[in-house]
Design a protein around this motif. Structure first.
Motif: not given
Ligand code: UTP
Length: 646
Positions: A364, A368, A381, A415, A466, A468-469, A489-491
């Motif tokens: 995902p 935001l 990001k 996502i 958006a 939530g996860f 996670l995407g970060d």
């Protein structure tokens, strides 16, 4: 990336070795005339080596460029897509006749147009019993299949490749085209004109060495001697040949499938020895060419016996090529060196590996990113840059996608926020500007290829709001279907010394416990930081595996101290979730229900994890590796330097 803008398709087809059941293909074919015979059956496996190509549509011609095993480019060749011309070219023989034979078949049966195929790399040696001609035929069939979106099954590709090859003067067996299945072992059954195939799932890794015996073998002679015992046995020797390639072979193949599925290399090696012995006892009396002195010298060599569990001939047998089941990777390397120094025989590796159970990964990236504002006003990001230890600048998302592929995922779903699709499409799918490409050094050109390749396996799913996860994960429900999947996670990016990376450790653990419980990656964290992360507690199964007894989202210090403390070798400490999850598909029904019942606007994953844990049980794995956050300003600043190894 799933889109219609593809310029060319990237293909790879391996060669294939026959592990068990050589000669049973034509022997089973004799059931056309003698139905008393036992059907033939064999186990084949794709080699590590193969043929690489890029292909695309062409108006009206078949254009083939080819690169030989030694790396030299063969003269390009082209012919109009006309059945008669193609059939003539096929009948004329030579390497390109295979492409013509296949094209004639594809034109006649599927009405395809022209094709440009550039076989830019070949790592498969020719005439070594590895079916290089069949691999080329499968490559051409697959190119038509992809370019014209024919949706042919692998079985249909095999048929087309066979029909293409027999239109040429070359005579191939029915098992050669099994390379279409790629690098997994396949059981093939031959009953008259019918063949059937079934893939075999290895339960462990097998380290095989294929050795060129550098001897002589007369395949025509071998085939003619053995065929003389068919279709009806006239003598006791004929009966022995038929029994060996029939019932005895069927029994050995069944046992070998069990050994492969159990991951039992010792048993597989012993079966190879036994199969060779049976083969020798029953077939040498009708075919002296099968005495194979070199093969038997190696089978009698003590040092080789020490390094292997067993071995046997390959293909038509004789002193052509043989295979060994080695005791370990190290033993294989030692054997390979020994065969060169002692016998002057070159070898190459064949790995049969336990497949990763996870085929799909979800990442995902629709958050935001408020903590990284105002950068995130411009771009997600996940497109923040990091520099790899090799000195290549990549966006965070690329590193995460590579981690997913290394863990065994074949397809990835991102996502994304509405409106973000074009940037992902531009980055992963569109070919780089030719002017830029021309200026790149080889290392970065290779990166450009890797990127386009990855793009073919990426699907974009939009999260409208958006929420939530957990809500983001729920968007992938349909795409994932009813199978376990990897969630990243995407970060967060990872760095591990272990082969396959960090996420691979979690997918392997999921498999180790027979896929019955979800597994999440965890790491040790300071008490004061638990408030930022998902936190877990539980009982240790071993030094790195925890049976989870509680999962809580961002517990404050007091709660964590009271309820989340875990004893690690007599030390009180805390464990948090590191953003790597292998989840069973049941997570979706939990998320869906929580989403329907929830009145708050954000749907978190952790509460769904806790519900799933209560229902099915869940394990935590302390992964060997370091993880870096890229979603908080100062942490990100530190990540860039540390990840690059500065
Ligand atoms: P975060 O918790 O870091 O949220 O999401 P965020 O929105 O990205 O960042 P902040 O908190 O506003 O700064 C963890 C992962 O889940 C994704 C994020 O993109 C990130 O990869 N996510 C989060 C979604 O895809 N959708 C959401 O609604 C929330």
């Amino acid at each position: 990336m799933k889109s219609s803008k593809k310029d060319f398709f990237e293909l790879f087809v391996p060669g294939r070795v026959c592990l068990f059941g050589e000669h049973s293909d034509w022997a089973g074919g004799h059931r056309r005339t003698n139905s008393e015979l036992t059907p033939g059956t064999a186990i084949i496996a794709g080699t590590n080596q193969g043929m690489y190509a890029r292909c695309r549509k062409h108006e009206g011609e078949l254009i083939v460029r080819s690169t030989l095993y030694d790396g030299t480019a063969a003269k390009p060749w082209h012919v109009p897509m006309d059945i008669e011309r193609l059939q003539q070219e096929a009948a004329a023989g030579g390497f390109y006749s295979y492409a013509a034979g296949v094209a004639a078949y594809m034109l006649e049966f599927y009405g395809v147009g022209g094709l440009e195929i550039n076989n830019y790399k070949t790592t498969l040696p020719v005439k070594k019993g590895l079916s290089s001609s069949a691999a080329f035929c499968v490559l051409v069939v697959r190119a038509f299949n992809q370019v014209y979106e024919l949706a042919l099954t692998t079985r249909a590709e095999i048929e087309a490749a066979y029909q293409g090859e027999i239109a040429t003067p070359s005579r191939c067996g029915r098992m050669d085209q099994g390379c279409a299945y790629g690098q997994i072992p396949v059981k093939m059954t031959f009953d008259g004109d019918r063949i059937s195939t079934a893939t075999i799932r290895p339960g462990g890794n097998f380290h095989i060495l294929i050795t060129d015996l550098c001897g002589k073998k007369d395949t025509v002679r071998i085939l003619s001697d053995l065929n003389a015992s068919y279709p009806f046995a006239k003598t006791a020797k004929d009966e022995a040949v038929q029994r060996c390639l029939g019932e005895e072979n069927q029994k050995t193949v069944a046992e070998a499938i069990n050994a492969i599925e159990a991951g039992d290399a010792a048993k597989l090696g012993a079966l190879m020895k036994k199969a060779q012995h049976t083969f020798d006892r029953n077939l040498i009396p009708v075919c002296k060419e099968l005495k194979s002195p070199k093969l038997h010298t190696l089978l009698g060599d003590r040092k080789i016996s020490r390094l292997t569990y067993g071995g046997k001939g390959i293909g038509s047998q004789g002193d052509g090529t043989m295979q060994f089941i080695c005791k370990s990777k190290e033993a294989r390397a030692e054997l390979s060196g020994y065969l060169v120094s002692e016998y002057g025989m070159p070898s190459f590796d064949l790995d049969i590996e336990q497949p990763a159970s996870i085929r799909k990964a979800v990442i995902p990236v629709a958050g935001l990113g408020t903590r990284m504002y105002p950068y995130t006003k411009a771009v997600s990001k996940t497109f923040l840059p990091v520099v790899t230890p090799e000195g290549i600048t990549k966006p965070v998302i690329q590193i995460i996608i590579e981690e997913a592929f290394n863990a065994g995922a074949e397809e990835v779903a991102l996502i994304v926020q509405p409106g973000d699709e074009p940037i992902f499409e531009k980055y992963f799918m569109e070919p780089s500007d030719p002017e830029v490409l021309a200026k790149l050094p080889p290392k970065l050109r290779a990166e450009a290829d890797k990127l386009t390749d990855a793009g073919k396996h990426i699907t974009l799913i939009t999260q409208q709001d958006a929420k939530g996860f957990g809500h983001a994960v729920l968007q992938a429900e349909q795409w994932v279907g009813n199978e376990p999947f990897l969630l990243l996670l995407g970060d967060q990016i990872f760095c591990s010394e272990e082969k396959g990376g960090t996420a691979r450790q979690v997918t392997d653990m999921f498999q180790k416990y027979n896929e019955t419980q979800s597994v999440i990656g965890i790491y040790e964290e300071k008490l004061e930081n638990t408030v930022h992360y998902g936190c877990v507690s539980g009982a240790w199964i071993d030094d790195i595996t925890m049976q989870l007894q509680r999962t809580v989202e961002k517990p404050d210090k007091e709660f964590a101290e009271l309820y989340m403390r875990t004893d690690k070798r007599g030390r009180k400490t805390y464990f948090c979730v590191n953003g790597i999850y292998v989840l069973r598909p049941e997570i979706f029904s939990v998320l869906r229900r929580q989403s329907e019942e929830s009145r708050i606007c954000e749907l978190q994953l952790t509460s769904a994890l806790e519900e799933l844990r209560i229902k099915e049980g869940m394990k935590g794995l302390v992964v060997n590796g370091v993880y870096y956050d890229t979603g908080r300003p100062f942490v990100y600043a530190g990540t860039v330097g540390k990840f690059a190894g500065l």
